[in-house]
Design an enzyme around this catalytic site. Sequence first.
Site, PDB file in Angstrom:
ATOM      1  N   ARG A  99       0.855  -1.187   0.000  1.00  0.00           N
ATOM      2  CA  ARG A  99       0.000   0.000   0.000  1.00  0.00           C
ATOM      3  C   ARG A  99       0.892   1.238   0.000  1.00  0.00           C
ATOM      4  NH1 ARG A  99      -3.477  -2.863  -1.572  1.00  0.00           N
ATOM      5  NH2 ARG A  99      -5.414  -3.433  -0.521  1.00  0.00           N
TER       6      ARG A  99
ATOM      7  N   HIS B 128      -1.528   0.284  -9.596  1.00  0.00           N
ATOM      8  CA  HIS B 128      -2.101  -0.747  -8.708  1.00  0.00           C
ATOM      9  C   HIS B 128      -2.608  -1.939  -9.534  1.00  0.00           C
ATOM     10  CE1 HIS B 128      -4.112  -1.240  -4.507  1.00  0.00           C
ATOM     11  NE2 HIS B 128      -3.957  -2.432  -5.077  1.00  0.00           N
TER      12      HIS B 128
HETATM   13  P1  NDP Z   1      -1.214 -11.680   4.816  1.00  0.00           P
HETATM   14  O1  NDP Z   1      -2.118 -11.237   5.916  1.00  0.00           O
HETATM   15  O2  NDP Z   1      -1.342 -13.073   4.311  1.00  0.00           O
HETATM   16  O3  NDP Z   1       0.315 -11.482   5.259  1.00  0.00           O
HETATM   17  C1  NDP Z   1       0.752 -10.365   5.929  1.00  0.00           C
HETATM   18  C2  NDP Z   1       2.193 -10.562   6.385  1.00  0.00           C
HETATM   19  O4  NDP Z   1       2.669  -9.344   6.947  1.00  0.00           O
HETATM   20  C3  NDP Z   1       2.320 -11.644   7.473  1.00  0.00           C
HETATM   21  O5  NDP Z   1       3.494 -12.383   7.297  1.00  0.00           O
HETATM   22  C4  NDP Z   1       2.418 -10.806   8.755  1.00  0.00           C
HETATM   23  O6  NDP Z   1       3.148 -11.395   9.818  1.00  0.00           O
HETATM   24  C5  NDP Z   1       3.192  -9.610   8.237  1.00  0.00           C
HETATM   25  N1  NDP Z   1       2.985  -8.466   9.137  1.00  0.00           N
HETATM   26  C6  NDP Z   1       1.834  -7.827   9.458  1.00  0.00           C
HETATM   27  N2  NDP Z   1       2.065  -6.839  10.341  1.00  0.00           N
HETATM   28  C7  NDP Z   1       3.385  -6.859  10.590  1.00  0.00           C
HETATM   29  C8  NDP Z   1       4.236  -6.100  11.440  1.00  0.00           C
HETATM   30  N3  NDP Z   1       3.746  -5.127  12.222  1.00  0.00           N
HETATM   31  N4  NDP Z   1       5.542  -6.401  11.457  1.00  0.00           N
HETATM   32  C9  NDP Z   1       6.041  -7.405  10.691  1.00  0.00           C
HETATM   33  N5  NDP Z   1       5.292  -8.166   9.868  1.00  0.00           N
HETATM   34  C10 NDP Z   1       3.979  -7.888   9.820  1.00  0.00           C
HETATM   35  O7  NDP Z   1      -1.418 -10.631   3.638  1.00  0.00           O
HETATM   36  P2  NDP Z   1      -1.199 -10.889   2.059  1.00  0.00           P
HETATM   37  O8  NDP Z   1       0.163 -11.421   1.873  1.00  0.00           O
HETATM   38  O9  NDP Z   1      -2.337 -11.650   1.502  1.00  0.00           O
HETATM   39  O10 NDP Z   1      -1.318  -9.405   1.486  1.00  0.00           O
HETATM   40  C11 NDP Z   1      -0.436  -8.403   1.907  1.00  0.00           C
HETATM   41  C12 NDP Z   1      -0.855  -7.059   1.337  1.00  0.00           C
HETATM   42  O11 NDP Z   1      -0.591  -6.996  -0.044  1.00  0.00           O
HETATM   43  C13 NDP Z   1      -2.352  -6.741   1.419  1.00  0.00           C
HETATM   44  O12 NDP Z   1      -2.705  -6.298   2.729  1.00  0.00           O
HETATM   45  C14 NDP Z   1      -2.512  -5.676   0.377  1.00  0.00           C
HETATM   46  O13 NDP Z   1      -2.306  -4.408   0.978  1.00  0.00           O
HETATM   47  C15 NDP Z   1      -1.384  -5.942  -0.612  1.00  0.00           C
HETATM   48  N6  NDP Z   1      -1.878  -6.373  -1.933  1.00  0.00           N
HETATM   49  C16 NDP Z   1      -1.584  -5.594  -3.033  1.00  0.00           C
HETATM   50  C17 NDP Z   1      -1.969  -5.975  -4.296  1.00  0.00           C
HETATM   51  C18 NDP Z   1      -1.585  -5.194  -5.493  1.00  0.00           C
HETATM   52  O14 NDP Z   1      -2.124  -5.404  -6.578  1.00  0.00           O
HETATM   53  N7  NDP Z   1      -0.634  -4.289  -5.403  1.00  0.00           N
HETATM   54  C19 NDP Z   1      -2.779  -7.206  -4.518  1.00  0.00           C
HETATM   55  C20 NDP Z   1      -3.007  -7.966  -3.294  1.00  0.00           C
HETATM   56  C21 NDP Z   1      -2.566  -7.550  -2.051  1.00  0.00           C
HETATM   57  P3  NDP Z   1       2.648 -12.758  10.525  1.00  0.00           P
HETATM   58  O15 NDP Z   1       2.883 -13.836   9.491  1.00  0.00           O
HETATM   59  O16 NDP Z   1       3.529 -12.883  11.693  1.00  0.00           O
HETATM   60  O17 NDP Z   1       1.187 -12.576  10.842  1.00  0.00           O
HETATM   61  C1  OXD Z   2      -5.705  -6.265  -2.732  1.00  0.00           C
HETATM   62  C2  OXD Z   2      -5.416  -5.358  -3.819  1.00  0.00           C
HETATM   63  O1  OXD Z   2      -5.440  -5.926  -1.579  1.00  0.00           O
HETATM   64  O2  OXD Z   2      -5.947  -5.579  -4.915  1.00  0.00           O
HETATM   65  O3  OXD Z   2      -6.185  -7.364  -3.024  1.00  0.00           O
HETATM   66  O4  OXD Z   2      -4.654  -4.405  -3.640  1.00  0.00           O
END
Ligand code: NDP
Ligand code: OXD
Length: 309
Positions: free
Chosen positions: A224, A272
């Site tokens: 993001r 995006h």
């Molecule tokens: P997940 O919830 O599966 O994974 C999030 C990861 O971030 C986990 O490993 C989590 O740790 C870690 N995390 C969260 N908070 C912290 C912190 N404070 N410190 C360290 N690590 C942290 O999310 P996704 O992988 O499915 O998606 C991630 C993001 O990608 C989405 O929230 C979205 O914003 C973005 N996205 C963007 C897209 C695009 O087109 N650009 C498409 C899809 C998603 P832990 O494993 O310990 O819980």
């Molecule tokens: C998502 C995205 O979070 O599209 O899935 O950014």
Amino acid sequence: LSVLLLTMPQPPALFADLLRAALPGVPVWEAAEQVAPEAVEAIIAWRLKPGTAGRFPNLRLICATAAGVEKIIDDPALPPAVAVMRTVDPLVNLGMAQYVLLMALRHIRALPLFEAQQRDGAWTRHRPPDPYSITAGVLGLGEAGRTVAALLHAAGFNVIGWSRTSKSVRDVETVEGAEGLASCLARSSVLVCTLPLTAETRGILDRRALRRLPQGAYVINVARGGHLVEADLLELLAAGHLAGAALDVQETEPLPPDSPLWRQPGLTITPHIAAQASAASVVTQFAANWRRLRAGQPLHNIIERSRGY
Ligand code: NDP
Ligand code: OXD
């Protein structure tokens, strides 16, 4: 009780027929004005304006059409009893990983340099770095981060991954906590952000963090825009500390035409598009949870509101 689609900027019509086919007999509405608030039991949305959820007294489930839910849960009036699910899709994770690999290889194999040489008709060779000599740091080891890490490893990068809780991921050195982040940053010539946007992660890529990266590092943000302090990035690019960045997400989307990000050398801006779940994928996951809700079974892919993801 019925389902309300508030999926803009994706047209609700994209989801409506799929949903009617998946849940025969369940009324599906494409606008809030079409339905009495008491009749809405579930909402499917990309974003919800603060105060929206509180208008539906029988609301039990909100389904985010995205993996990230910050635009849904950033609402102090969101009733605590409403469950929020997100869309988790292997094709989205793969799309994110493809985007990251594309940008990482484009940078380390100096594609912009060769394209500039081609424009000048210059047949000048530059040796690429040795495979395995480049370390890529991946912030977040969730659905997306683990897929990104696996593809980067397969392409020859040493991969370090940082997460909130401790993880064991094949072929990835995993770290956590503030010390883990500092060590990950200090070693990452390519840094990838796949974190969810939460109170803890907003602004995490600020001047202090970016300065910790090795001289000449490259940043890829597919998470993001709010993770990255754009002014700090521009400053460190101009100072030559960073070689460049690929930003699929920006603090303000669409990125305004007068944003300096458009014109900064070394920056690649995309709108995006790293990955997006299809309407069919969203509907399949929502319909399965709707049935579980009816059967009193535990729901899947429910986020923890207190954690923010
Ligand atoms: P997940 O919830 O599966 O994974 C999030 C990861 O971030 C986990 O490993 C989590 O740790 C870690 N995390 C969260 N908070 C912290 C912190 N404070 N410190 C360290 N690590 C942290 O999310 P996704 O992988 O499915 O998606 C991630 C993001 O990608 C989405 O929230 C979205 O914003 C973005 N996205 C963007 C897209 C695009 O087109 N650009 C498409 C899809 C998603 P832990 O494993 O310990 O819980
Ligand atoms: C998502 C995205 O979070 O599209 O899935 O950014």
